[in-house]
Write a protein that holds these residues in place. Sequence first.
Motif, PDB file in Angstrom:
ATOM      1  N   GLU A 108      53.209  61.853  40.785  1.00 41.61           N
ATOM      2  CA  GLU A 108      52.210  62.906  40.627  1.00 41.61           C
ATOM      3  C   GLU A 108      51.853  63.509  41.989  1.00 41.61           C
ATOM      4  O   GLU A 108      51.688  64.728  42.112  1.00 41.61           O
ATOM      5  N   ALA A 109      51.764  62.679  43.003  1.00 41.11           N
ATOM      6  CA  ALA A 109      51.490  63.169  44.351  1.00 41.11           C
ATOM      7  C   ALA A 109      52.623  64.062  44.843  1.00 41.11           C
ATOM      8  O   ALA A 109      52.374  65.116  45.452  1.00 41.11           O
ATOM      9  N   VAL A 110      53.846  63.680  44.564  1.00 40.57           N
ATOM     10  CA  VAL A 110      55.000  64.502  44.956  1.00 40.57           C
ATOM     11  C   VAL A 110      54.919  65.861  44.273  1.00 40.57           C
ATOM     12  O   VAL A 110      55.051  66.910  44.920  1.00 40.57           O
ATOM     13  N   THR A 111      54.675  65.843  42.967  1.00 37.59           N
ATOM     14  CA  THR A 111      54.588  67.092  42.213  1.00 37.59           C
ATOM     15  C   THR A 111      53.443  67.970  42.710  1.00 37.59           C
ATOM     16  O   THR A 111      53.592  69.177  42.849  1.00 37.59           O
ATOM     17  N   THR A 112      52.332  67.359  43.006  1.00 35.60           N
ATOM     18  CA  THR A 112      51.136  68.101  43.400  1.00 35.60           C
ATOM     19  C   THR A 112      51.216  68.648  44.818  1.00 35.60           C
ATOM     20  O   THR A 112      50.825  69.787  45.072  1.00 35.60           O
ATOM     21  N   TRP A 113      51.726  67.871  45.768  1.00 39.66           N
ATOM     22  CA  TRP A 113      51.584  68.219  47.175  1.00 39.66           C
ATOM     23  C   TRP A 113      52.855  68.650  47.888  1.00 39.66           C
ATOM     24  O   TRP A 113      52.773  69.160  49.014  1.00 39.66           O
ATOM     25  N   VAL A 149      58.499  66.527  55.550  1.00 38.29           N
ATOM     26  CA  VAL A 149      57.871  66.256  54.249  1.00 38.29           C
ATOM     27  C   VAL A 149      58.494  65.015  53.619  1.00 38.29           C
ATOM     28  O   VAL A 149      57.785  64.158  53.070  1.00 38.29           O
ATOM     29  N   GLN A 150      59.805  64.900  53.708  1.00 37.69           N
ATOM     30  CA  GLN A 150      60.480  63.719  53.171  1.00 37.69           C
ATOM     31  C   GLN A 150      59.963  62.445  53.842  1.00 37.69           C
ATOM     32  O   GLN A 150      59.688  61.440  53.177  1.00 37.69           O
ATOM     33  N   THR A 151      59.807  62.500  55.143  1.00 40.00           N
ATOM     34  CA  THR A 151      59.285  61.350  55.889  1.00 40.00           C
ATOM     35  C   THR A 151      57.866  61.009  55.456  1.00 40.00           C
ATOM     36  O   THR A 151      57.513  59.828  55.336  1.00 40.00           O
ATOM     37  N   ALA A 152      57.063  62.020  55.203  1.00 37.47           N
ATOM     38  CA  ALA A 152      55.686  61.786  54.765  1.00 37.47           C
ATOM     39  C   ALA A 152      55.661  61.048  53.428  1.00 37.47           C
ATOM     40  O   ALA A 152      54.915  60.075  53.255  1.00 37.47           O
ATOM     41  N   PHE A 153      56.483  61.485  52.497  1.00 36.48           N
ATOM     42  CA  PHE A 153      56.524  60.809  51.192  1.00 36.48           C
ATOM     43  C   PHE A 153      57.135  59.418  51.292  1.00 36.48           C
ATOM     44  O   PHE A 153      56.722  58.495  50.589  1.00 36.48           O
ATOM     45  N   GLU A 154      58.093  59.270  52.169  1.00 36.89           N
ATOM     46  CA  GLU A 154      58.679  57.950  52.412  1.00 36.89           C
ATOM     47  C   GLU A 154      57.614  56.981  52.945  1.00 36.89           C
ATOM     48  O   GLU A 154      57.495  55.842  52.486  1.00 36.89           O
ATOM     49  N   ASP A 164      42.472  58.509  46.077  1.00 38.53           N
ATOM     50  CA  ASP A 164      41.554  59.533  46.586  1.00 38.53           C
ATOM     51  C   ASP A 164      41.935  60.050  47.968  1.00 38.53           C
ATOM     52  O   ASP A 164      41.523  61.142  48.348  1.00 38.53           O
ATOM     53  N   SER A 165      42.697  59.290  48.721  1.00 36.62           N
ATOM     54  CA  SER A 165      43.033  59.707  50.083  1.00 36.62           C
ATOM     55  C   SER A 165      44.496  60.115  50.264  1.00 36.62           C
ATOM     56  O   SER A 165      44.943  60.308  51.391  1.00 36.62           O
ATOM     57  N   VAL A 166      45.219  60.290  49.176  1.00 34.63           N
ATOM     58  CA  VAL A 166      46.644  60.642  49.263  1.00 34.63           C
ATOM     59  C   VAL A 166      46.847  61.969  49.979  1.00 34.63           C
ATOM     60  O   VAL A 166      47.692  62.084  50.868  1.00 34.63           O
ATOM     61  N   LYS A 167      46.072  62.973  49.623  1.00 33.07           N
ATOM     62  CA  LYS A 167      46.236  64.299  50.231  1.00 33.07           C
ATOM     63  C   LYS A 167      46.049  64.225  51.740  1.00 33.07           C
ATOM     64  O   LYS A 167      46.888  64.707  52.503  1.00 33.07           O
ATOM     65  N   SER A 168      44.955  63.651  52.187  1.00 34.99           N
ATOM     66  CA  SER A 168      44.703  63.595  53.627  1.00 34.99           C
ATOM     67  C   SER A 168      45.736  62.729  54.338  1.00 34.99           C
ATOM     68  O   SER A 168      46.149  63.042  55.457  1.00 34.99           O
ATOM     69  N   PHE A 169      46.180  61.652  53.699  1.00 29.17           N
ATOM     70  CA  PHE A 169      47.218  60.796  54.268  1.00 29.17           C
ATOM     71  C   PHE A 169      48.497  61.605  54.503  1.00 29.17           C
ATOM     72  O   PHE A 169      49.067  61.590  55.596  1.00 29.17           O
ATOM     73  N   LEU A 170      48.930  62.345  53.491  1.00 29.24           N
ATOM     74  CA  LEU A 170      50.165  63.122  53.593  1.00 29.24           C
ATOM     75  C   LEU A 170      50.056  64.237  54.625  1.00 29.24           C
ATOM     76  O   LEU A 170      50.959  64.417  55.452  1.00 29.24           O
TER      77      LEU A 170
END
Length: 79
Positions: free
Chosen positions: A8-13, A35-40, A52-58
């Motif tokens: 869901e985070a991948v789809t959203t962000w 971006v790939q590294t961020a998701f990794e 709750d902190s996924v967006k700011s983390f990415l």
Amino acid sequence: MDAKAYNEAVTTWADSLFRFALKNVREEEEAKDIVQTAFETLWLKKEAVSIDSVKSFLFTIVYRRSMDFHRKIPLQQME
């Protein structure tokens, strides 16, 4: 965070992160890699990152990787 929340985070962000990275590094392939590294990194640290902190983390990872990219190249090449 489980696999469903991660997906869901991948789809959203993903698109927003790519645009943010591209704005910073001005190179499409480099932006994709960042971006790939961020998701990794998110996946590797999924137990420590709350939903709750996924967006700011990415975005933090993308920002820091973008700044690392600028530190690696000479200023003349950026112009």
